[in-house]
Design a protein around this motif. Structure first.
Motif, PDB file in Angstrom:
ATOM      1  N   LEU A   1       0.825  -1.207   0.000  1.00  0.00           N
ATOM      2  CA  LEU A   1       0.000   0.000   0.000  1.00  0.00           C
ATOM      3  C   LEU A   1       0.853   1.247   0.000  1.00  0.00           C
ATOM      4  O   LEU A   1       0.468   2.269  -0.547  1.00  0.00           O
ATOM      5  CB  LEU A   1      -0.919   0.004   1.221  1.00  0.00           C
ATOM      6  CG  LEU A   1      -2.081  -0.962   1.138  1.00  0.00           C
ATOM      7  CD1 LEU A   1      -2.879  -0.898   2.409  1.00  0.00           C
ATOM      8  CD2 LEU A   1      -2.957  -0.644  -0.039  1.00  0.00           C
TER       9      LEU A   1
ATOM     10  N   ARG B   1      -5.826   6.617  -2.898  1.00  0.00           N
ATOM     11  CA  ARG B   1      -6.086   5.202  -3.000  1.00  0.00           C
ATOM     12  C   ARG B   1      -5.557   4.477  -1.777  1.00  0.00           C
ATOM     13  O   ARG B   1      -6.209   3.601  -1.224  1.00  0.00           O
ATOM     14  CB  ARG B   1      -5.395   4.679  -4.252  1.00  0.00           C
ATOM     15  CG  ARG B   1      -5.931   3.384  -4.765  1.00  0.00           C
ATOM     16  CD  ARG B   1      -5.098   2.966  -5.934  1.00  0.00           C
ATOM     17  NE  ARG B   1      -5.459   3.674  -7.148  1.00  0.00           N
ATOM     18  CZ  ARG B   1      -6.341   3.220  -8.007  1.00  0.00           C
ATOM     19  NH1 ARG B   1      -6.945   2.097  -7.783  1.00  0.00           N
ATOM     20  NH2 ARG B   1      -6.624   3.882  -9.100  1.00  0.00           N
TER      21      ARG B   1
ATOM     22  N   SER C   1       3.268   1.846  -1.671  1.00  0.00           N
ATOM     23  CA  SER C   1       3.676   2.238  -3.008  1.00  0.00           C
ATOM     24  C   SER C   1       2.496   2.739  -3.835  1.00  0.00           C
ATOM     25  O   SER C   1       2.670   3.200  -4.952  1.00  0.00           O
ATOM     26  CB  SER C   1       4.335   1.065  -3.731  1.00  0.00           C
ATOM     27  OG  SER C   1       3.385   0.053  -3.927  1.00  0.00           O
TER      28      SER C   1
ATOM     29  N   GLU D   1      -0.753   5.294  -4.740  1.00  0.00           N
ATOM     30  CA  GLU D   1      -0.870   6.748  -4.599  1.00  0.00           C
ATOM     31  C   GLU D   1      -1.755   7.102  -3.407  1.00  0.00           C
ATOM     32  O   GLU D   1      -2.475   6.279  -2.880  1.00  0.00           O
ATOM     33  CB  GLU D   1      -1.415   7.356  -5.877  1.00  0.00           C
ATOM     34  CG  GLU D   1      -2.802   6.864  -6.227  1.00  0.00           C
ATOM     35  CD  GLU D   1      -3.260   7.489  -7.527  1.00  0.00           C
ATOM     36  OE1 GLU D   1      -3.184   8.713  -7.610  1.00  0.00           O
ATOM     37  OE2 GLU D   1      -3.703   6.764  -8.420  1.00  0.00           O
TER      38      GLU D   1
END
Lengths: 152, 114
Positions: free
Chosen positions: A6, A13, A8, A10
């Motif tokens: 997570l 999101r 990594s 954006e």
């Protein structure tokens, strides 16, 4: 593992996905402090009600009935998500349609049997657990929570 | 849900020893803890869906059977087997979430990472 993935993603999101994932964990570990009722205890007391009113055998059978309902939902909505497996299915479909036997995916190695792959994959967590301090620390932390959850 | 039924079960199956009573719960938990070591690798060979569906189907059989046993040994054995199958959802579901991070860029044709 999920947290690493997570981080990594954006930012918007990430926050929504993180909230979604942490809901069941909050149900287990955080809610006793704020509302004094754990979902786990609630379900356990339902089990007590069933034992007193019907029979202990119905505890298992009621779980089975709920399981069947969930499985029907899973049969409809749960699809394959593992990329090598999806592509292997696609290769098999294309092979039978085009007759080209040279098709393969990048995960298909020619000389690996199922048993040797399974042995390699089963060995890996033990190697990681015995050699990586980061995994040992997280493992200890999770083991402590696991114990507390089932002692309470 | 089984914990409050322990006394009723051990009265019915005439289990006297406290350790054996607790074994009804803990044989499930032992298999539940060890199972991911084997089901995780299996799901990377046969795919997530077959592993999840087969272990759920076997859990259904073992769990229904452990509701109709009449002796102590088969109760503990069936609890062990159903615990082994019951750990599939928690193993495979976290792998599903990780898979989606690999799949969504393929489907939408753009990378999530910027």
């Amino acid at each position: 593992m999920i947290a690493g993935k997570l981080s990594s993603a954006e930012k918007p999101r990430r926050s929504s996905a993180w909230r979604l994932i942490s809901v069941p964990w909050q149900g287990q570990y955080v809610s006793p402090r704020c509302c004094n009722v754990k979902l786990y205890e609630l379900i356990n007391s339902v089990g007590g009600l069933i034992v007193e009113s019907i029979s202990w055998r119905f505890i298992f059978w009621i779980i089975s009935i709920a399981h069947v309902v969930l499985q029907i939902v899973g049969l409809i909505f749960h699809h394959e998500s593992y990329v090598p497996k999806i592509l292997a299915d696609e290769v098999r479909r294309l092979k039978s349609r085009t007759g080209n036997s040279n098709l393969h995916t990048k995960w298909m190695t020619r000389n690996a049997s199922i048993l040797s792959t399974l042995w390699l994959n089963i060995k890996r967590p033990f190697i990681m657990l015995t050699t990586q301090p980061a995994i040992q620390a997280i493992g200890l932390y999770r083991a402590y929570f696991y114990g507390v959850k089932y002692l309470m | 849900m089984v914990a409050p039924a322990l006394h009723a079960i051990s009265d019915d199956l005439s289990i006297v020893s406290f350790v054996q009573q607790m074994l009804i719960l803990s044989s499930f938990m032992i298999a539940y803890a060890v199972g991911p070591l084997f089901l995780g690798p299996l799901s990377e060979i046969f795919g997530r869906v077959p592993v999840l569906r087969w272990s759920n189907f076997l859990f259904l059989i073992f769990n229904t059977a452990s509701g109709s046993v009449t002796d102590r040994d088969s109760m503990i054995a069936l609890r062990f087997l159903s615990g082994f199958c019951a750990c599939a959802p928690q193993t495979v579901s976290s792998m599903n979430v990780e898979d989606l991070n690999n799949i969504v860029p393929l489907l939408t044709n753009r990378a999530i990472d910027r």
